[in-house]
Write a protein that holds these residues in place. Structure first.
Motif, mmCIF file in Angstrom:
data_model
loop_
_atom_site.group_PDB
_atom_site.id
_atom_site.type_symbol
_atom_site.label_atom_id
_atom_site.label_comp_id
_atom_site.label_asym_id
_atom_site.label_seq_id
_atom_site.Cartn_x
_atom_site.Cartn_y
_atom_site.Cartn_z
ATOM 1 N N ASP A 95 6.983 36.967 71.183
ATOM 2 C CA ASP A 95 6.338 38.278 71.053
ATOM 3 C C ASP A 95 5.722 38.751 72.370
ATOM 4 N N VAL A 96 5.095 37.829 73.102
ATOM 5 C CA VAL A 96 4.450 38.177 74.368
ATOM 6 C C VAL A 96 4.811 37.140 75.420
ATOM 7 N N VAL A 97 5.240 37.607 76.577
ATOM 8 C CA VAL A 97 5.461 36.758 77.747
ATOM 9 C C VAL A 97 4.338 37.031 78.738
ATOM 10 N N VAL A 98 3.661 35.966 79.153
ATOM 11 C CA VAL A 98 2.604 36.059 80.156
ATOM 12 C C VAL A 98 3.148 35.481 81.447
ATOM 13 N N CYS A 99 3.260 36.317 82.478
ATOM 14 C CA CYS A 99 3.861 35.835 83.721
ATOM 15 C C CYS A 99 2.838 35.808 84.846
ATOM 16 N N GLY A 100 2.865 34.736 85.608
ATOM 17 C CA GLY A 100 2.036 34.643 86.798
ATOM 18 C C GLY A 100 2.591 35.540 87.884
ATOM 19 N N SER A 101 1.715 36.177 88.632
ATOM 20 C CA SER A 101 2.147 37.102 89.670
ATOM 21 C C SER A 101 1.249 36.972 90.889
ATOM 22 N N VAL A 102 1.850 37.204 92.045
ATOM 23 C CA VAL A 102 1.066 37.353 93.266
ATOM 24 C C VAL A 102 0.707 38.818 93.467
ATOM 25 N N ALA A 103 1.678 39.702 93.228
ATOM 26 C CA ALA A 103 1.447 41.136 93.391
ATOM 27 C C ALA A 103 2.218 41.896 92.328
ATOM 28 N N VAL A 104 1.700 43.072 91.981
ATOM 29 C CA VAL A 104 2.361 43.930 91.008
ATOM 30 C C VAL A 104 1.997 45.374 91.349
ATOM 31 N N ASN A 105 2.905 46.298 91.076
ATOM 32 C CA ASN A 105 2.543 47.713 91.236
ATOM 33 C C ASN A 105 2.619 48.420 89.889
ATOM 34 N N ARG A 106 2.206 49.661 89.864
ATOM 35 C CA ARG A 106 2.021 50.350 88.592
ATOM 36 C C ARG A 106 3.331 50.783 87.935
ATOM 37 N N THR A 107 4.447 50.602 88.615
ATOM 38 C CA THR A 107 5.735 50.807 87.940
ATOM 39 C C THR A 107 6.107 49.604 87.082
ATOM 40 N N GLY A 108 5.423 48.469 87.317
ATOM 41 C CA GLY A 108 5.739 47.236 86.603
ATOM 42 C C GLY A 108 6.500 46.225 87.432
ATOM 43 N N THR A 109 6.819 46.574 88.676
ATOM 44 C CA THR A 109 7.490 45.618 89.553
ATOM 45 C C THR A 109 6.507 44.533 89.956
ATOM 46 N N ARG A 110 6.937 43.270 89.885
ATOM 47 C CA ARG A 110 6.032 42.177 90.241
ATOM 48 C C ARG A 110 6.778 41.126 91.046
ATOM 49 N N ILE A 111 6.022 40.364 91.780
ATOM 50 C CA ILE A 111 6.587 39.209 92.478
ATOM 51 C C ILE A 111 5.667 38.018 92.282
ATOM 52 N N GLY A 112 6.281 36.859 92.189
ATOM 53 C CA GLY A 112 5.533 35.616 92.133
ATOM 54 C C GLY A 112 5.436 35.010 93.518
ATOM 55 N N LYS A 113 5.309 33.697 93.557
ATOM 56 C CA LYS A 113 5.121 33.040 94.855
ATOM 57 C C LYS A 113 6.434 32.787 95.577
ATOM 58 N N GLY A 114 7.568 33.098 94.934
ATOM 59 C CA GLY A 114 8.846 33.011 95.622
ATOM 60 C C GLY A 114 9.767 31.906 95.155
ATOM 61 N N ALA A 115 9.310 31.072 94.223
ATOM 62 C CA ALA A 115 10.162 29.972 93.756
ATOM 63 C C ALA A 115 11.186 30.425 92.730
ATOM 64 N N GLY A 116 10.918 31.518 92.024
ATOM 65 C CA GLY A 116 11.892 32.098 91.102
ATOM 66 C C GLY A 116 11.902 31.532 89.705
ATOM 67 N N TYR A 117 10.944 30.672 89.370
ATOM 68 C CA TYR A 117 10.993 30.040 88.050
ATOM 69 C C TYR A 117 10.708 31.016 86.916
ATOM 70 N N SER A 118 9.763 31.932 87.098
ATOM 71 C CA SER A 118 9.482 32.912 86.039
ATOM 72 C C SER A 118 10.722 33.726 85.707
ATOM 73 N N ASP A 119 11.446 34.159 86.749
ATOM 74 C CA ASP A 119 12.666 34.932 86.522
ATOM 75 C C ASP A 119 13.689 34.119 85.739
ATOM 76 N N LEU A 120 13.838 32.848 86.097
ATOM 77 C CA LEU A 120 14.819 31.992 85.417
ATOM 78 C C LEU A 120 14.413 31.739 83.966
ATOM 79 N N GLU A 121 13.126 31.511 83.737
ATOM 80 C CA GLU A 121 12.661 31.260 82.371
ATOM 81 C C GLU A 121 12.930 32.475 81.482
ATOM 82 N N VAL A 122 12.584 33.660 81.986
ATOM 83 C CA VAL A 122 12.802 34.872 81.198
ATOM 84 C C VAL A 122 14.293 35.118 80.989
ATOM 85 N N ALA A 123 15.102 34.920 82.035
ATOM 86 C CA ALA A 123 16.548 35.124 81.906
ATOM 87 C C ALA A 123 17.146 34.183 80.863
#
Length: 236
Positions: A126-154
């Motif tokens: 129902d809800v995914v909580v993702c760690g982020s280093v930076a985010v903007n108000r369009t919803g674009t976010r980046i983590g620390k660069g390892a890519g694990y959040s992207d892989l988990e969600v994918a």
């Protein structure tokens, strides 16, 4: 448009200069002053109150949200650090926890008390909580660069567990919200809401990958993540 490394560097330095994160936060998903209040703010939202399942990353920054989930009676899936096991998630069920949520929700505690589960043993999220280093108000976010959040969600999208009904949130300190554009790649996902200690900010764009983008993965990365290596072997 600044590159991702420049965005991370700027935000880490900004947080450290303001004294709102631990001194060793550079290079990490930062824990931040107000993280407990951010978890409480998230818990006030309608979508959180209606949720029964939550998936979160294992970083210390999101510990208050994981504790909140368990205290609110939600089934919690927590990614195994670096997706290092064939079943890359922990499952924490508040109905069967033996001990306080604070211990179980910590990644060291989860490693001791939680069982591992793969996508075939999980319920829709129902809800995914993702760690982020930076985010903007369009919803674009980046983590620390390892890519694990992207892989988990994918991985969860491919399994039909993250759907159009799933809400993705980024709990952050206000200084992590930037006005600049953030470079996007095919495997990136956007967040639906930014959560701070004081605000719930809806993001107008929804962008999610259709699944794992194999062309973005190196052979070393695949070899280091058992579930990906098994998937690649099965598909080929």
């Amino acid at each position: 448009m600044p590159d991702k490394a420049a965005v991370r560097d700027c935000v880490w330095r900004r947080l450290l200069a303001a004294g709102v994160v631990p001194a060793d936060s550079y290079g990490k998903i930062p824990s931040f002053e107000g993280a407990d209040a951010t978890a409480h703010r998230l818990a006030e939202t309608d979508f959180w109150q209606q949720a029964t399942t939550v998936k979160a990353n294992p970083d210390h920054a999101q510990l208050p949200v994981r504790i909140q989930a368990l205290n609110d009676g939600k089934l919690l899936y927590m990614a195994v650090p670096r997706m290092a096991t064939p079943q890359p998630f922990y499952i924490l069920d508040p109905a069967t926890l033996d001990g306080p949520a604070e211990r179980a929700a910590d990644k060291e505690g989860a490693a001791k008390v939680a069982r591992h589960v793969g996508v075939d043993g999980m319920r829709p999220i129902d809800v995914v909580v993702c760690g982020s280093v930076a985010v903007n108000r369009t919803g674009t976010r980046i983590g620390k660069g390892a890519g694990y959040s992207d892989l988990e969600v994918a991985l969860l999208i491919e399994a039909g567990l993250v759907t159009d009904h799933t809400v993705i949130v980024a709990p952050v300190h206000p200084l992590q919200i930037i006005d600049d554009d953030i470079p996007e790649t095919e495997h990136d996902f956007f967040v639906d809401y930014i959560i701070t200690p004081d605000l719930v900010i809806p993001c107008p764009n929804r962008r999610r990958p259709s699944g794992i983008v194999w062309d973005d993965l190196t052979s070393d990365k695949i070899d280091a993540i058992p579930v990906l290596k098994a998937r690649q072997h099965k598909e080929h």
